[in-house]
Design a protein around this motif. Structure first.
Motif, PDB file in Angstrom:
ATOM      1  N   ALA A 180      -0.340  -2.906 -15.118  1.00 32.79           N
ATOM      2  CA  ALA A 180       1.170  -2.366 -15.187  1.00 32.79           C
ATOM      3  C   ALA A 180       1.642  -2.182 -13.817  1.00 32.79           C
ATOM      4  CB  ALA A 180       1.286  -1.516 -16.359  1.00 32.79           C
ATOM      5  N   LYS A 181       0.824  -1.424 -13.003  1.00 35.08           N
ATOM      6  CA  LYS A 181       1.357  -1.225 -11.780  1.00 35.08           C
ATOM      7  C   LYS A 181       1.314  -2.431 -10.915  1.00 35.08           C
ATOM      8  CE  LYS A 181      -1.696   1.185  -9.493  1.00 35.08           C
ATOM      9  NZ  LYS A 181      -2.337   2.557  -9.045  1.00 35.08           N
ATOM     10  N   GLU A 182       0.541  -3.153 -10.979  1.00 32.79           N
ATOM     11  CA  GLU A 182       0.561  -4.437 -10.064  1.00 32.79           C
ATOM     12  C   GLU A 182       1.731  -5.307 -10.539  1.00 32.79           C
ATOM     13  OE1 GLU A 182      -3.336  -6.610 -11.074  1.00 32.79           O
ATOM     14  OE2 GLU A 182      -4.490  -4.769 -10.366  1.00 32.79           O
ATOM     15  N   TYR A 183       2.126  -5.125 -11.759  1.00 31.27           N
ATOM     16  CA  TYR A 183       3.198  -6.128 -12.228  1.00 31.27           C
ATOM     17  C   TYR A 183       4.386  -5.531 -11.462  1.00 31.27           C
ATOM     18  CZ  TYR A 183       0.741  -9.050 -15.653  1.00 31.27           C
ATOM     19  OH  TYR A 183      -0.319  -9.937 -16.066  1.00 31.27           O
ATOM     20  N   ASP A 184       4.543  -4.197 -11.532  1.00 34.57           N
ATOM     21  CA  ASP A 184       5.781  -3.452 -11.119  1.00 34.57           C
ATOM     22  C   ASP A 184       5.885  -3.707  -9.598  1.00 34.57           C
ATOM     23  OD1 ASP A 184       6.529  -2.589 -13.503  1.00 34.57           O
ATOM     24  OD2 ASP A 184       5.569  -0.477 -13.117  1.00 34.57           O
ATOM     25  N   ILE A 185       4.798  -3.691  -8.926  1.00 31.86           N
ATOM     26  CA  ILE A 185       4.757  -3.995  -7.319  1.00 31.86           C
ATOM     27  C   ILE A 185       5.070  -5.486  -7.240  1.00 31.86           C
ATOM     28  CG2 ILE A 185       3.552  -4.224  -5.440  1.00 31.86           C
ATOM     29  CD1 ILE A 185       1.649  -1.906  -6.541  1.00 31.86           C
ATOM     30  N   ASN A 186       4.706  -6.343  -8.052  1.00 29.48           N
ATOM     31  CA  ASN A 186       5.153  -7.718  -7.792  1.00 29.48           C
ATOM     32  C   ASN A 186       6.736  -8.011  -7.818  1.00 29.48           C
ATOM     33  OD1 ASN A 186       4.686 -10.430  -7.448  1.00 29.48           O
ATOM     34  ND2 ASN A 186       3.828 -10.889  -9.220  1.00 29.48           N
ATOM     35  N   SER A 187       7.118  -7.127  -9.174  1.00 29.04           N
ATOM     36  CA  SER A 187       8.492  -7.189  -9.221  1.00 29.04           C
ATOM     37  C   SER A 187       9.450  -6.836  -8.284  1.00 29.04           C
ATOM     38  CB  SER A 187       9.047  -6.774 -10.738  1.00 29.04           C
ATOM     39  OG  SER A 187       8.263  -6.979 -11.606  1.00 29.04           O
ATOM     40  N   VAL A 188       8.954  -5.816  -7.722  1.00 30.73           N
ATOM     41  CA  VAL A 188       9.847  -5.205  -6.333  1.00 30.73           C
ATOM     42  C   VAL A 188       9.698  -6.133  -5.305  1.00 30.73           C
ATOM     43  CG1 VAL A 188       9.785  -3.283  -4.602  1.00 30.73           C
ATOM     44  CG2 VAL A 188       9.586  -2.774  -7.122  1.00 30.73           C
ATOM     45  N   ARG A 189       8.448  -6.771  -4.988  1.00 31.68           N
ATOM     46  CA  ARG A 189       8.332  -7.571  -4.013  1.00 31.68           C
ATOM     47  C   ARG A 189       9.203  -8.913  -4.195  1.00 31.68           C
ATOM     48  NH1 ARG A 189       6.677 -12.535  -3.543  1.00 31.68           N
ATOM     49  NH2 ARG A 189       5.813 -12.422  -5.788  1.00 31.68           N
ATOM     50  N   THR A 202       0.764  -1.283   0.099  1.00 32.68           N
ATOM     51  CA  THR A 202      -0.189   0.096   0.028  1.00 32.68           C
ATOM     52  C   THR A 202       0.932   1.296  -0.073  1.00 32.68           C
ATOM     53  OG1 THR A 202      -1.617  -1.210   1.093  1.00 32.68           O
ATOM     54  CG2 THR A 202      -1.784   1.212   1.351  1.00 32.68           C
ATOM     55  N   VAL A 203       1.922   1.262   0.650  1.00 30.85           N
ATOM     56  CA  VAL A 203       2.730   2.232   0.816  1.00 30.85           C
ATOM     57  C   VAL A 203       3.669   2.515  -0.349  1.00 30.85           C
ATOM     58  CG1 VAL A 203       4.842   3.281   2.122  1.00 30.85           C
ATOM     59  CG2 VAL A 203       3.351   2.332   3.406  1.00 30.85           C
ATOM     60  N   PHE A 204       4.250   1.450  -1.013  1.00 29.16           N
ATOM     61  CA  PHE A 204       4.748   1.594  -2.218  1.00 29.16           C
ATOM     62  C   PHE A 204       3.843   1.979  -3.388  1.00 29.16           C
ATOM     63  CE2 PHE A 204       6.922  -0.793  -5.965  1.00 29.16           C
ATOM     64  CZ  PHE A 204       7.605   0.340  -5.992  1.00 29.16           C
ATOM     65  N   GLU A 205       2.563   1.711  -3.168  1.00 28.21           N
ATOM     66  CA  GLU A 205       1.770   1.954  -4.481  1.00 28.21           C
ATOM     67  C   GLU A 205       1.386   3.524  -4.320  1.00 28.21           C
ATOM     68  OE1 GLU A 205      -2.873   0.920  -6.105  1.00 28.21           O
ATOM     69  OE2 GLU A 205      -1.990  -0.140  -4.229  1.00 28.21           O
TER      70      GLU A 205
END
Length: 642
Positions: free
Chosen positions: A348-357, A331-334
């Motif tokens: 695309a945002k969901e994929y980026d968050i998954n990549s960082v995680r 949530t914070v990173f988003e």
């Protein structure tokens, strides 16, 4: 402050690396020149940094200066006492002035070339000072960020204000000279190489770093996978392939997460579905239209992703499972992402968050004091995404030194610094890739452009054909950027009409040139065939006369032997009466029958010994010609041998 000295210093750095120097030794002659020219007392990091900025136009961190001063004091008359350095004798003059004269040729070539090129554009450059500012603004894009080891992003002094139009203009100039003037392009490339070397000066710890990336895996973002497949142009594909090749030589792995592969699959299907849509604005669609790629081509590529990525040196690895202890606060990173990045597609945002995680999951709780020891890094072409991950990472001890996300250029620059003489293509490929990327219209500019052409069609100012041309022609983007320099505020009705006129004229010219080229090609083919036929005929005529001479010789040999046999047979038969009767009658009878047949042939068809001689000659000629033609691979039916 930006001046020509900045560009000159970058060119000098390029010469230094060609002489085999390494890392912080690049800075040694600059600091020595400051000490010789100004002889500061005492010598402090602040004083030296200020002199370097004023004299050479480079912004060098004080910590870097301190390390180099310490090295110089080991071999020269400099002594440290009470925490400051003082000059204790004569110092060798590095004579940078002589190098500046050598480098000035490249600077003058680039500055005058850019100034002249800009005169036909939307924003002519009026002075050499403005040209230098534009070039430095462009070079400043080659920065290294998201690594705490780098005290600042670039050695170029801070440039105030927004210079996006300058960056677009210089990008146009780079592409122009790359096509038309290799000397100017090489001079500009020297500045890029010098700047990439200068980036080493903003990282004093780089000199102690490992020379490889062993045990490191670099995971590529989906846009980079698209570039690796050549779907956003040859320049970006070449830049990525050069980087992957260099990383392989530095003993690292290059891979993509399985969720990135899934995203790539969706992007290809979406591009295929929107290839003919007027609303499609993605670079992949633009490039597909420019190259004539069809929907079926994109769909077939989607089904062979693994093979194509494997050929490019990119493996596919399973996305790590969610682990509570290693989870990030999504949530914070988003929220940080939304402040830095504008997403047209929420997925695309969901994929980026998954990549960082996923990178945090791979690293675990291990510290990453340097890139070489980070174990895993996500690489992206989206600098805003890298910046967001860096900001979030400041809250986590495991990524305070090395962000989980870095830009592809940052990685290319750092990898190149490990072996600049062993990866000579990297600066050029990165330069072309950045210049092409800078000439992609923004979504805001494209949106305004689409709105304007729709309005003009509804008003009847342009036809439906004009609208279709402006919507789909690959020539539109380049002219649009040329006329607006990327500023959506510069887009007007007049700009659209000018773009339409340019594209229509270019298409007519292209069609005319294509017709002329086809006619010239056909004529050239006819001339070539005619010339080849004449050449072959000359060869065959020479062969014919050679074979004819040989046939005549063979015919005379045959006629002579035949005549001798007849005469010898007749007289020998008569002179062998004491021999067996059958032998006598055989020789005599055979000769008489042969003479009788010749006489009968002469009476019936008018054939005589001369005709027989000619017949033998012609048969020999035919045999010899066929044999020779078979040897040289020529079809005799193509020639008239009369």
């Amino acid at each position: 402050m930006i001046s020509t000295a900045t560009l000159t210093s970058l060119a000098i750095l390029k010469v230094t690396v060609d002489q085999g120097r390494n890392y912080l030794d690049y800075l040694r002659p600059f600091i020595l020149q400051v000490l010789v020219d100004h002889r500061p007392d005492p010598i402090t990091n602040d004083v030296v940094s200020n002199h370097i900025r004023e004299q050479f136009g480079l912004e060098i961190p004080k910590r870097t200066v301190e390390i180099v001063l310490k090295r110089i004091s080991r071999n020269h008359a400099i002594e440290r006492k009470d925490h400051v350095y003082r000059i204790t004798g004569d110092l060798p003059d590095p004579q940078i002035t002589a190098r500046q004269i050598e480098a000035q040729h490249h600077i003058d070539t680039v500055v005058s070339g850019l100034q002249q090129f800009s005169q036909d554009g939307a924003k002519p450059i009026s002075s050499p000072e403005d040209a230098v500012l534009a070039i430095c603004a462009f070079l400043a894009r080659f920065d290294v960020t998201c690594l705490r080891a780098y005290l600042q992003g670039t050695a170029i002094p801070r440039i105030e204000g927004t210079h996006q139009t300058d960056i677009v203009l210089v990008s146009e100039y780079v592409q122009h000279v790359q096509r038309t003037d290799p000397e100017q392009f090489d001079s500009f490339l020297i500045l890029v190489q010098g700047h990439m070397l200068a980036n080493a000066l903003v990282c004093p710890d780089l000199d102690n770093a490992s020379q490889t990336y062993k045990k490191m895996t670099f995971y590529l973002d989906t846009p980079l996978l698209i570039q690796g497949l050549g779907l956003e142009g040859e320049s970006r594909q070449s830049a990525l392939h050069e980087l992957i090749d260099l990383l392989g030589k530095l003993e690292s792995k290059v891979a993509a997460f399985s969720h990135s592969r899934q995203e790539l699959y969706g992007v290809l299907h979406s591009a295929a579905a929107h290839l003919d849509s007027s609303d499609a604005r993605a670079p992949i669609v633009h490039e597909a239209r420019k190259r004539g790629t069809t929907k079926s081509d994109l769909l077939l590529l989607a089904e062979s992703i693994d093979d194509k990525l494997g050929e490019a040196g990119i493996g596919i690895e399973d996305t790590p499972r969610y682990t509570g202890a290693l989870q990030i606060d999504e949530t914070v990173f988003e929220q940080i992402l939304e402040e830095e990045v504008s997403y047209l597609n929420p997925r695309a945002k969901e994929y980026d968050i998954n990549s960082v995680r996923s990178i945090y999951a791979i690293r675990g709780n291990r510290l990453a004091p340097s890139l070489e020891k980070a174990r895993a890094v996500f690489v992206t072409s989206n600098t805003a995404f890298a910046r967001a991950a860096w900001e979030y990472g400041k809250q986590h001890e495991s990524s305070q030194d090395v962000s989980v996300v870095i830009s592809d250029f940052s990685l290319a620059n750092m990898a190149w610094l490990k072996a600049p003489m062993g990866a000579l293509a990297i600066p050029k490929s990165q330069l072309l890739a950045l210049s092409y990327a800078a000439l992609e219209p923004s979504s805001e500019l494209l949106g305004k452009f689409m709105t304007e052409i729709n309005r003009l069609e509804n008003r009847g100012d342009i036809t439906a054909r004009d609208h279709q041309l402006l919507r789909s022609s690959p020539l539109v983007y380049s002219e649009l950027m040329h006329l607006t320099l990327g500023e959506d505020t510069a887009l007007t009705t007049e700009t659209v009409i000018q773009t339409l006129e340019y594209v229509s004229k270019a298409i007519r010219k292209e069609e005319s040139e294509r017709l002329t080229e086809e006619q010239e090609a056909h004529q050239k083919t006819r001339d070539t065939l005619k010339s080849q036929r004449i050449h072959n005929q000359e060869i065959m005529r020479n062969i014919y006369w050679q074979c004819l001479r040989n046939a005549r010789v063979l015919a005379w040999i045959f006629s002579g032997i035949t005549g001798i046999i007849l005469v010898v047979g007749l007289f020998a038969g008569l002179g062998l009466r004491s021999t067996a009767p059958i032998t006598v009658w055989g020789l005599t009878g055979g000769s008489m029958i042969a003479l009788a047949l010749l006489t009968l042939a002469n009476l019936v068809v008018g054939s005589n010994v001369r005709h027989l001689h000619e017949w033998v000659k012609n048969r020999c000629l035919t045999w010899l010609l066929k044999r020779k033609a078979k040897t040289i691979g020529v079809d005799l039916s193509e020639f008239d041998m009369d």
